[in-house]
Scaffold this motif. Sequence first.
Motif, PDB file in Angstrom:
ATOM      1  N   PHE A 161      14.575  -1.827   0.826  1.00  0.00           N
ATOM      2  CA  PHE A 161      14.634  -0.420   1.204  1.00  0.00           C
ATOM      3  C   PHE A 161      14.754   0.467  -0.036  1.00  0.00           C
ATOM      4  O   PHE A 161      14.092   1.489  -0.149  1.00  0.00           O
ATOM      5  N   ARG A 162      15.610   0.067  -0.969  1.00  0.00           N
ATOM      6  CA  ARG A 162      15.798   0.874  -2.179  1.00  0.00           C
ATOM      7  C   ARG A 162      14.520   0.889  -3.022  1.00  0.00           C
ATOM      8  O   ARG A 162      14.186   1.903  -3.645  1.00  0.00           O
ATOM      9  N   ALA A 163      13.793  -0.226  -3.022  1.00  0.00           N
ATOM     10  CA  ALA A 163      12.525  -0.274  -3.755  1.00  0.00           C
ATOM     11  C   ALA A 163      11.506   0.685  -3.136  1.00  0.00           C
ATOM     12  O   ALA A 163      10.723   1.321  -3.851  1.00  0.00           O
ATOM     13  N   ARG A 164      11.532   0.802  -1.823  1.00  0.00           N
ATOM     14  CA  ARG A 164      10.611   1.726  -1.165  1.00  0.00           C
ATOM     15  C   ARG A 164      10.945   3.173  -1.489  1.00  0.00           C
ATOM     16  O   ARG A 164      10.043   4.009  -1.651  1.00  0.00           O
ATOM     17  N   ILE A 165      12.214   3.487  -1.583  1.00  0.00           N
ATOM     18  CA  ILE A 165      12.630   4.848  -1.896  1.00  0.00           C
ATOM     19  C   ILE A 165      12.058   5.299  -3.242  1.00  0.00           C
ATOM     20  O   ILE A 165      11.655   6.454  -3.409  1.00  0.00           O
ATOM     21  N   ASP A 166      11.995   4.380  -4.197  1.00  0.00           N
ATOM     22  CA  ASP A 166      11.569   4.711  -5.563  1.00  0.00           C
ATOM     23  C   ASP A 166      10.083   4.505  -5.810  1.00  0.00           C
ATOM     24  O   ASP A 166       9.598   4.798  -6.908  1.00  0.00           O
ATOM     25  N   ASP A 167       9.337   4.013  -4.822  1.00  0.00           N
ATOM     26  CA  ASP A 167       7.924   3.694  -5.026  1.00  0.00           C
ATOM     27  C   ASP A 167       7.052   4.609  -4.169  1.00  0.00           C
ATOM     28  O   ASP A 167       7.051   4.499  -2.952  1.00  0.00           O
TER      29      ASP A 167
END
Length: 266
Positions: A161-167
């Motif tokens: 989820f955190r990776a999606r926020i930044d990508d």
Amino acid sequence: MAKDEAGARMKRKTYEKELEKLQVQLCHLQDWVKEQKLRVVVFFEGRDAAGKGGTIKAITDKVSPRVFRVVALPAPSDREKSQLFIQRYMQHFPAGGEVVIFDRSWYNRAGVEYVMGFCSPEDHRRFLTLCPQMEKHLVESGIILIKIWLEVGMEEQERRFRARIDDPLRQWKLSPMDTESYRRWYDYSKARDLMFEATNSKHAPWTIVRSDDKRRARLNCIAHLLDSIPYKRIKKDKVKLPPRTEKGRYNDQVSLRGMKFVEERY
């Protein structure tokens, strides 16, 4: 199959090598499904960010979309809400010679609809009671029904989820419903367990795939799919390209002069 060091994530080179082998077998399975006119339904379920989409893409990447169809239904319309709950799924079921993969299925009623209060407790109980009977009828009618649950861990889900926020290429994957499901982790765990208890039948069992390592999960899913549908490799004559006709030779490039072409930027 080659294995990386225990506990380590599978290396890309190893993954791609093994994936290619499995995709060749999927092509052989495809030929068998077409020849035998099999009807196959595959349900993919799991928590948000469990890897359903990537796994389905790995399965369908090298096969024909006319044989392997993917169904990912949006939220039901007002009209669909007035229909039988399973009605909008059944209309996508396969004819002979087809494999239909559902990226989420009627088990939405046992998951997101139940947890988020989109259905009543009575609707939920009725679904869990009737679902095994309905699936028994489908299997007895000749449909091969395969139900796969991708099980992602709490820490890995948070990392994704955190990776999606930044990508910016993956932000579209993170909806308000996803963040709410993140908050209600344990509610989803209880719903999952109620679903398994009621619908893990002999005629339509669930298979759980651990998906903290996406690459291993994809390979394990494909291997399971291949094991679930007994098939034989069909021998084919090697295709030979015929000579192009010489009669009435036509310059098909001259005729394109004056037409608009896309700008060659690369």
